[in-house]
Design a protein around this motif. Structure first.
Motif, PDB file in Angstrom:
ATOM      1  N   ARG A   1       0.665  -1.067   0.050  1.00 57.30           N
ATOM      2  CA  ARG A   1       0.142   0.073   0.115  1.00 57.30           C
ATOM      3  C   ARG A   1       0.925   1.132  -0.147  1.00 57.30           C
ATOM      4  NH1 ARG A   1      -4.820   1.331   4.357  1.00 57.30           N
ATOM      5  NH2 ARG A   1      -5.342   3.288   3.533  1.00 57.30           N
ATOM      6  N   LEU A   2       0.756   2.006  -1.213  1.00 58.55           N
ATOM      7  CA  LEU A   2       1.393   3.137  -1.356  1.00 58.55           C
ATOM      8  C   LEU A   2       0.483   4.126  -1.698  1.00 58.55           C
ATOM      9  CD1 LEU A   2       4.847   1.704  -3.005  1.00 58.55           C
ATOM     10  CD2 LEU A   2       4.637   2.284  -0.798  1.00 58.55           C
ATOM     11  N   PRO A   3       0.931   5.623  -1.818  1.00 64.68           N
ATOM     12  CA  PRO A   3       0.028   6.556  -2.199  1.00 64.68           C
ATOM     13  C   PRO A   3      -0.090   6.426  -3.713  1.00 64.68           C
ATOM     14  CG  PRO A   3       1.804   7.496  -0.868  1.00 64.68           C
ATOM     15  CD  PRO A   3       2.094   6.229  -1.137  1.00 64.68           C
ATOM     16  N   MET A   4      -1.337   6.191  -4.228  1.00 64.41           N
ATOM     17  CA  MET A   4      -1.557   6.068  -5.588  1.00 64.41           C
ATOM     18  C   MET A   4      -1.137   6.962  -6.574  1.00 64.41           C
ATOM     19  SD  MET A   4      -2.809   3.057  -5.902  1.00 64.41           S
ATOM     20  CE  MET A   4      -3.437   1.808  -4.925  1.00 64.41           C
ATOM     21  N   ALA A   5      -1.006   8.257  -5.953  1.00 62.87           N
ATOM     22  CA  ALA A   5      -0.480   9.315  -6.921  1.00 62.87           C
ATOM     23  C   ALA A   5       0.829   9.366  -7.519  1.00 62.87           C
ATOM     24  CB  ALA A   5      -0.472  10.582  -6.377  1.00 62.87           C
TER      25      ALA A   5
ATOM     26  N   ALA B   1      -2.501  13.369 -15.867  1.00 63.72           N
ATOM     27  CA  ALA B   1      -2.047  12.151 -15.820  1.00 63.72           C
ATOM     28  C   ALA B   1      -2.913  11.368 -14.748  1.00 63.72           C
ATOM     29  CB  ALA B   1      -0.423  12.052 -15.446  1.00 63.72           C
ATOM     30  N   ILE B   2      -3.147  11.830 -13.573  1.00 58.88           N
ATOM     31  CA  ILE B   2      -3.737  11.519 -12.417  1.00 58.88           C
ATOM     32  C   ILE B   2      -5.363  11.241 -12.769  1.00 58.88           C
ATOM     33  CG2 ILE B   2      -4.888  11.745 -10.195  1.00 58.88           C
ATOM     34  CD1 ILE B   2      -2.228  13.439  -9.690  1.00 58.88           C
TER      35      ILE B   2
ATOM     36  N   LEU C   1      -7.614  21.813 -12.793  1.00 64.06           N
ATOM     37  CA  LEU C   1      -7.524  20.252 -12.955  1.00 64.06           C
ATOM     38  C   LEU C   1      -7.047  19.692 -11.774  1.00 64.06           C
ATOM     39  CD1 LEU C   1      -5.688  20.661 -16.319  1.00 64.06           C
ATOM     40  CD2 LEU C   1      -7.737  19.477 -16.084  1.00 64.06           C
ATOM     41  N   TRP C   2      -6.094  20.440 -10.825  1.00 61.53           N
ATOM     42  CA  TRP C   2      -5.518  19.799  -9.503  1.00 61.53           C
ATOM     43  C   TRP C   2      -6.909  19.563  -8.756  1.00 61.53           C
ATOM     44  CZ3 TRP C   2      -1.680  17.122  -8.381  1.00 61.53           C
ATOM     45  CH2 TRP C   2      -0.679  17.242  -8.841  1.00 61.53           C
ATOM     46  N   VAL C   3      -7.869  20.384  -8.793  1.00 62.11           N
ATOM     47  CA  VAL C   3      -9.035  20.312  -7.863  1.00 62.11           C
ATOM     48  C   VAL C   3      -9.849  19.088  -8.351  1.00 62.11           C
ATOM     49  CG1 VAL C   3     -11.455  21.162  -7.260  1.00 62.11           C
ATOM     50  CG2 VAL C   3      -9.354  22.689  -7.357  1.00 62.11           C
ATOM     51  N   VAL C   4     -10.000  18.781  -9.650  1.00 66.25           N
ATOM     52  CA  VAL C   4     -10.398  17.635  -9.918  1.00 66.25           C
ATOM     53  C   VAL C   4      -9.704  16.496  -9.713  1.00 66.25           C
ATOM     54  CG1 VAL C   4     -11.524  16.313 -12.199  1.00 66.25           C
ATOM     55  CG2 VAL C   4     -11.737  18.562 -11.940  1.00 66.25           C
ATOM     56  N   ALA C   5      -8.295  16.415  -9.825  1.00 65.03           N
ATOM     57  CA  ALA C   5      -7.574  15.324  -9.647  1.00 65.03           C
ATOM     58  C   ALA C   5      -7.338  14.825  -8.335  1.00 65.03           C
ATOM     59  CB  ALA C   5      -5.958  15.581  -9.888  1.00 65.03           C
ATOM     60  N   ILE C   6      -7.474  15.946  -7.247  1.00 68.45           N
ATOM     61  CA  ILE C   6      -7.513  15.655  -5.884  1.00 68.45           C
ATOM     62  C   ILE C   6      -8.756  14.858  -5.385  1.00 68.45           C
ATOM     63  CG2 ILE C   6      -7.331  16.788  -3.549  1.00 68.45           C
ATOM     64  CD1 ILE C   6      -5.149  18.528  -4.738  1.00 68.45           C
ATOM     65  N   SER C   7      -9.701  15.396  -5.996  1.00 66.81           N
ATOM     66  CA  SER C   7     -10.958  15.010  -5.385  1.00 66.81           C
ATOM     67  C   SER C   7     -11.604  13.630  -5.965  1.00 66.81           C
ATOM     68  CB  SER C   7     -12.218  15.797  -6.392  1.00 66.81           C
ATOM     69  OG  SER C   7     -12.033  17.309  -6.093  1.00 66.81           O
ATOM     70  N   MET C   8     -10.850  13.208  -7.277  1.00 64.79           N
ATOM     71  CA  MET C   8     -10.795  12.028  -7.774  1.00 64.79           C
ATOM     72  C   MET C   8     -10.089  11.049  -6.910  1.00 64.79           C
ATOM     73  SD  MET C   8     -11.135  12.684 -11.747  1.00 64.79           S
ATOM     74  CE  MET C   8     -11.282  10.857 -12.216  1.00 64.79           C
ATOM     75  N   LEU C   9      -8.762  11.617  -6.567  1.00 64.47           N
ATOM     76  CA  LEU C   9      -7.969  10.582  -5.559  1.00 64.47           C
ATOM     77  C   LEU C   9      -8.603  10.421  -4.388  1.00 64.47           C
ATOM     78  CD1 LEU C   9      -4.267  11.970  -6.088  1.00 64.47           C
ATOM     79  CD2 LEU C   9      -5.172   9.684  -6.510  1.00 64.47           C
ATOM     80  N   VAL C  10      -9.306  11.339  -3.864  1.00 63.64           N
ATOM     81  CA  VAL C  10      -9.996  10.837  -2.392  1.00 63.64           C
ATOM     82  C   VAL C  10     -10.933  10.017  -2.665  1.00 63.64           C
ATOM     83  CG1 VAL C  10     -11.280  12.285  -0.607  1.00 63.64           C
ATOM     84  CG2 VAL C  10      -9.245  13.245  -1.519  1.00 63.64           C
ATOM     85  N   LYS C  11     -11.622  10.251  -3.501  1.00 64.59           N
ATOM     86  CA  LYS C  11     -13.061   9.515  -3.659  1.00 64.59           C
ATOM     87  C   LYS C  11     -12.678   7.684  -4.585  1.00 64.59           C
ATOM     88  CE  LYS C  11     -17.378   8.950  -6.355  1.00 64.59           C
ATOM     89  NZ  LYS C  11     -18.229   9.657  -7.345  1.00 64.59           N
ATOM     90  N   HIS C  12     -11.387   7.867  -4.863  1.00 66.53           N
ATOM     91  CA  HIS C  12     -11.008   6.313  -5.547  1.00 66.53           C
ATOM     92  C   HIS C  12      -9.905   5.554  -4.986  1.00 66.53           C
ATOM     93  CE1 HIS C  12     -14.411   6.722  -8.405  1.00 66.53           C
ATOM     94  NE2 HIS C  12     -14.107   7.978  -8.637  1.00 66.53           N
TER      95      HIS C  12
END
Length: 259
Positions: free
Chosen positions: A98-102, A157-158, A240-251
């Protein structure tokens, strides 16, 4: 902050992955890293010959213009396309630890940026040979451009990685979408076309237009990039960073179940 700390903590791991991708791409190749220069250069030469024969464009002027656009475009599309497959290629790592997916999209950005720097070196050599008069002290403005370019492409990319791991048709769709954007941006086409009234509104919302302006201004014209151009790029990057971070938090915690 802990998440960012973990990304920094594992920087040697995802740097190793980026360099591993680079070695794998050019393994058993006689020309090796030279292909990072030759691919955009050969395509530039072919298109420039066609433009000279059909539209009577100056080969040298147009090839320098096109080559400069190609290397930036290849970086952006590389982040999108390679980012789309980064979770699929890292399935073994993701299942084991388990590592940060980013870190997986970020290693893609690093890989593409290395290719971009090699291509830029090739462009510099080509320009020095055929159009040395464009060299000026304004090239120093490329340094802040690099930061803006990465800030713009990294969230792409994220976003691509997360969408593609959920919807595998995305990779086919995004290739078509990027091809359309290629023809509607000042990469192949002359920049002045986008100042026409019928294209002015499109140019105002297309982030590729200021991206090319900020890059080509000091590079080809010896001009200082405008603050408005940087502002538009930073607004796009922030969105784009707002969208990318939101998607990371959710998924982030669900990605393991998407395989």
């Amino acid at each position: 902050m802990q998440y960012l700390h973990d990304i920094l903590r594992y920087r040697y791991f995802w740097t190793h992955l980026a360099l591993s991708d680079l070695r794998m791409r050019f393994r058993r190749s006689y020309l090796g890293l030279l292909w990072a220069v030759l691919q955009p250069l050969l395509l530039t030469v072919i298109i420039s010959i066609a433009m000279k024969m059909v539209f009577q464009q100056s080969f040298i002027d147009y090839s320098v213009y096109l080559f400069s656009g190609m290397i930036v475009w290849d970086f952006v599309t590389g982040c999108v396309n390679s980012g789309a497959t980064c979770f699929l290629g890292a399935e073994g790592y993701i299942r084991q630890t388990r590592l940060p997916m980013a870190i997986y999209p970020l290693k893609t950005v690093l890989y593409c940026f290395i290719i971009f720097i090699l291509a830029l070196a090739g462009f510099t050599a080509y320009t020095a040979l055929f159009k040395p008069q464009v060299f000026s002290w304004q090239w120093i403005y490329l340094l802040p451009f690099f930061g803006v370019l990465i800030a713009f492409a990294a969230p792409l990319a994220i976003i691509s990685a997360i969408i593609n791991i959920r919807f595998r048709d995305y990779q086919q769709f995004i290739g078509l979408a990027l091809q359309i954007l290629w023809y509607l941006s000042p990469i192949l086409l002359p920049r002045e076309l986008f100042d026409r009234p019928e294209l002015r509104d499109w140019a105002a919302i297309n982030p590729i237009v200021p991206l090319m302006d900020v890059f080509r201004g000091p590079l080809l014209n010896g001009t200082v990039p405008l603050l408005s151009q940087y502002s538009m790029l930073l607004v796009w990057a922030a969105g784009l960073w707002v969208v990318a971070i939101s998607m990371l938090v959710k998924h982030e915690r669900k990605i393991i179940f998407y395989y």
